[in-house]
Design an enzyme around this catalytic site. Structure first.
Site, PDB file in Angstrom:
ATOM      1  N   ARG A  78       0.824  -1.217   0.000  1.00 33.55           N
ATOM      2  CA  ARG A  78       0.000   0.000   0.000  1.00 33.55           C
ATOM      3  C   ARG A  78       0.855   1.262   0.000  1.00 33.55           C
ATOM      4  O   ARG A  78       0.619   2.175  -0.761  1.00 33.55           O
ATOM      5  CB  ARG A  78      -0.907   0.006   1.239  1.00 33.55           C
ATOM      6  CG  ARG A  78      -1.988  -1.056   1.154  1.00 33.55           C
ATOM      7  CD  ARG A  78      -3.326  -0.579   1.687  1.00 33.55           C
ATOM      8  NE  ARG A  78      -4.238  -1.724   1.738  1.00 33.55           N
ATOM      9  CZ  ARG A  78      -4.293  -2.574   2.774  1.00 33.55           C
ATOM     10  NH1 ARG A  78      -3.546  -2.377   3.844  1.00 33.55           N
ATOM     11  NH2 ARG A  78      -5.118  -3.582   2.747  1.00 33.55           N
TER      12      ARG A  78
ATOM     13  N   GLY B  79      10.363 -20.850  11.007  1.00 31.13           N
ATOM     14  CA  GLY B  79      11.269 -19.825  10.490  1.00 31.13           C
ATOM     15  C   GLY B  79      12.385 -20.358   9.628  1.00 31.13           C
ATOM     16  O   GLY B  79      12.153 -20.996   8.598  1.00 31.13           O
TER      17      GLY B  79
ATOM     18  N   GLU C  47       1.929  -9.839  19.889  1.00 28.65           N
ATOM     19  CA  GLU C  47       1.026  -8.907  19.197  1.00 28.65           C
ATOM     20  C   GLU C  47       0.135  -8.189  20.212  1.00 28.65           C
ATOM     21  O   GLU C  47      -0.058  -8.655  21.326  1.00 28.65           O
ATOM     22  CB  GLU C  47       0.109  -9.685  18.241  1.00 28.65           C
ATOM     23  CG  GLU C  47       0.811 -10.606  17.281  1.00 28.65           C
ATOM     24  CD  GLU C  47       1.314  -9.886  16.037  1.00 28.65           C
ATOM     25  OE1 GLU C  47       0.827  -8.764  15.751  1.00 28.65           O
ATOM     26  OE2 GLU C  47       2.208 -10.428  15.362  1.00 28.65           O
TER      27      GLU C  47
ATOM     28  N   ASP D  21      -1.672 -20.430  16.304  1.00 37.16           N
ATOM     29  CA  ASP D  21      -0.531 -20.389  15.384  1.00 37.16           C
ATOM     30  C   ASP D  21       0.208 -21.728  15.373  1.00 37.16           C
ATOM     31  O   ASP D  21       0.536 -22.270  14.317  1.00 37.16           O
ATOM     32  CB  ASP D  21       0.415 -19.249  15.810  1.00 37.16           C
ATOM     33  CG  ASP D  21       1.689 -19.218  14.997  1.00 37.16           C
ATOM     34  OD1 ASP D  21       1.629 -18.804  13.816  1.00 37.16           O
ATOM     35  OD2 ASP D  21       2.748 -19.611  15.518  1.00 37.16           O
TER      36      ASP D  21
ATOM     37  N   LYS E 121       0.720 -24.583  12.226  1.00 35.39           N
ATOM     38  CA  LYS E 121       2.000 -25.184  11.820  1.00 35.39           C
ATOM     39  C   LYS E 121       1.960 -26.702  11.970  1.00 35.39           C
ATOM     40  O   LYS E 121       2.451 -27.440  11.121  1.00 35.39           O
ATOM     41  CB  LYS E 121       3.125 -24.569  12.646  1.00 35.39           C
ATOM     42  CG  LYS E 121       3.340 -23.084  12.327  1.00 35.39           C
ATOM     43  CD  LYS E 121       4.180 -22.387  13.389  1.00 35.39           C
ATOM     44  CE  LYS E 121       4.461 -20.935  13.048  1.00 35.39           C
ATOM     45  NZ  LYS E 121       4.999 -20.198  14.208  1.00 35.39           N
TER      46      LYS E 121
END
Lengths: 430, 430
Positions: free
Chosen positions: A46, A136, A192, A203, A207
């Protein structure tokens, strides 16, 4: 000379910028390793003005990532928008429909729509790569799908969420409470503003859904992951775990049992001496047990721009060299729904913490309930007396079916002397 | 339907038989993962009558593996003979000359002749695969060459020899001496009748040669590995390491420094809390540091029929799926000789054990020699008096150039009060 591999990046957060930076920093090295250049020809984000720490004047800019997925001059679309639906999904579908390869770090999208996306990609003859979606920078997707390809996997378990591991590690090191440490993690940027995806195990469940399908060859089934987060872990539980020779870790566990596949996320106690107990802070680790290879463990940073970019680039190099595999190890058309085990059939040992009024007969009532459900006690710790007459009563239970323990705890919760719902933490790896 | 991949196996020891057994046991699974069957069409071994625990009636038998490499009806020759020259080398060269892929577990051969073999294979357009040559079932070759391909590696270090790790672990657990534990390991089959390849660090140096080239992109140079074994590690050193907060491990270390590449094998002390300190017994582990990925660690069984067969089959599946890479990460024609660092420039901390006569002035003489070479002492442990008046004097030294320490120890060895050559053990990972 082989033509360069052209990529277009959708989403320029830290991972997107990190990926472009890596390709720029290591252009010569990557070119030597691939026999061709990897160049970023287009980006979609954006805000064009934002400083992302890397020059992006060479790329074509798109405001809309889906338009980019259709129109960019690119062989590969790298999806780094995130989220299980919306733009991320549309970007991947559009890229595949236009015959482009897709590289994504999006575990939520794969956990929920991975079966369909794999089918689409395989029908179109393009790659859907996702090394960055789990753990990761640890190349765990490649290890499972390629390195251990000759093994029948019996179990895998992993620390898959760095936020939870950071919180649990800090709670242990400082003796502080969950809510206190969470607030600090939020200030430090390790959690967060809305932390529920991490701390409620969602989360990790995303995974685990991916890893379980890779390990056992069944369709991805996120809805079938039974998961529990770490909100209810108290400073007292952490302290008692240490006293009993354990550490508390949020694990994602997939296991093949006689009753079917177990696919669960929960905080559990692991023996201090086990490799996974030593994995602290924001590190991730995955332990895999295969019939020929035995136990192997993979450890590294589970998140962040650098490790995630490292994984995205590994996927890009695979594509540049023409290396491909069925998306989830076997062709999507051959993946069957899993037979999942009834969670009540889980066989394990347990830690139970009760808060009880310090009155005669409490222990007799509690132990009678356990006996009646065929649950046998391994050890009891009765904590020192509290001012209000409510004291913790902690037990570890011998290996038994989880359903028996659940029934016993339901009876115990009804006891007039028990003041709070019993807390159960599973013990793993004994 | 894609044609099966046909393989011929040279050498039917436990690994060869294990590989054939794996392919047989998991034929359906492997076929689903490759989209084609992998079948063993030929074998070469001296003794046809021996029971190897797996049926081998379908295969063509060869007495001479080199003849098999030339004549077998096979796409791939699997070389499991071992040794850095002789039949193993001839098998690989012959296979490549006949346009066949090669899969090998032979670290000695690759460490010594890897540059030439990679060149031959790449010129012939065939794969030379060797996942099984380093760290058994741990897919470390794939992790370095593919998973971490986007990283500039700064260092890697590993427990690469299970025999040494077993001996060091057992010495620590039992307090027994090296020679005693070695003799037991030989009886148990964990050490060879001639154990020198393992305990003198030669096997680890072979493996490190391969990993170092993969990590840094230089030509393999086994002769440039400076290596030291574990024969001189005493029960006293093991005990003192524990007292100082360390464990002794034989590590292979490759590191990029301002003076060039360090490529060394030596026993060293690693902090108890480090992941590598926890790797015990016959397990192997490799820690890799990359600029984007950070630190990652890979752990598993380093030897044995099952883990090694697992790695061989991973290579076969790569070939079956047409996945290939430059042998050592970049094309053999582009690999340049490394600039190696002068070992004397090694910057590190050290443990030193002296055996000294318990006389006045000893400590003054020793510390003067260290001071004169600009070596500063971190701690001193003076052990209790021995019956013959010779006592251990143990010091840890602050980080300094190794050449300084070497010079100081040469002077100390000359002292009349010092009765044995000083023992130096490097301290790593502080």
């Amino acid at each position: 000379v082989t033509k360069p591999l052209k990529i277009a990046v959708a989403g320029l957060g830290t991972v997107g910028a990190g990926t472009i930076k890596l390709l720029f920093d290591h252009a010569d090295m990557i070119s030597a390793r691939c026999g061709r250049n990897i160049v970023c020809t287009a980006v979609a984000a954006r805000n064009r003005a934002k400083d992302r720490g890397v020059s992006m004047t060479e790329q074509q800019w798109f405001d809309d990532p889906v338009t980019m997925a259709a129109q960019a001059d690119a062989d590969v679309i790298v999806e780094l928008i995130g989220g299980s639906s919306g733009a991320a999904k549309a970007v991947c579908e559009t890229a595949i429909a236009h015959g482009r390869h897709v590289v994504t770090a999006n575990k939520a999208l794969l956990a929920v729509h991975g079966n369909d996306l794999a089918r689409l990609a395989e029908d179109a003859g393009v790659t859907l790569a996702y090394e960055a979606s789990v753990a990761g920078g640890i190349p765990i997707i490649k290890a499972l799908r390629e390195g251990l390809v000759g093994n029948k996997i019996s179990a895998l378990s992993g620390i898959l969420n760095g936020t939870c591991n950071y919180i649990l590690t800090t709670m242990r090191e400082t003796g502080r409470d969950f809510s206190d440490v969470l607030a600090e993690a939020q200030q430090l940027g390790y959690a967060e503003a809305d932390p529920s995806f991490d701390i409620d195990g969602v989360d990790a469940a995303h995974k685990l859904t991916i890893l379980s399908s890779l390990a056992f060859g069944h369709k991805l089934d996120f809805a079938a992951v039974k998961s529990e987060g770490i909100r209810h872990i108290s400073a007292e539980d952490i302290r008692l775990a240490g006293e009993l020779g354990y550490r508390i870790k949020l694990l994602g566990i997939a296991r093949s049992t006689e009753h079917g596949i177990e696919q669960r996320v929960y905080p559990c106690m692991v023996p201090l001496a086990s490799p996974i107990a030593q994995v602290e802070g924001v590190f991730n680790a995955v332990e895999v047990v295969g019939d020929y290879v035995g136990r192997s463990v993979y450890e590294g940073r589970g998140a962040g721009a650098g490790p995630t970019a490292s994984a995205v680039v590994a996927d890009l190099v695979d594509i540049a060299l023409g290396r491909s595999s069925p998306t989830f190890g076997i062709p999507a058309t051959k993946m069957k729904p899993a037979v999942f085990a009834d969670p009540g059939k889980h066989l394990g040992a347990y830690y139970v913490r009760l808060m009880v009024r310090d009155k005669p007969g409490v222990l007799a009532d509690v132990t009678a309930a356990l006996r009646d459900e065929n649950v046998s006690i391994e050890s009891v710790i009765q904590r020192s007396r509290a001012p209000d007459g409510v004291v913790p009563l902690v037990m570890t239970l011998h290996e038994t079916e989880e359903a028996n323990v659940t029934r016993a705890l339901a009876r115990i919760e009804e006891l007039e002397t028990v003041t709070e719902p019993p807390r159960l933490i599973r013990i793993e790896g004994v």
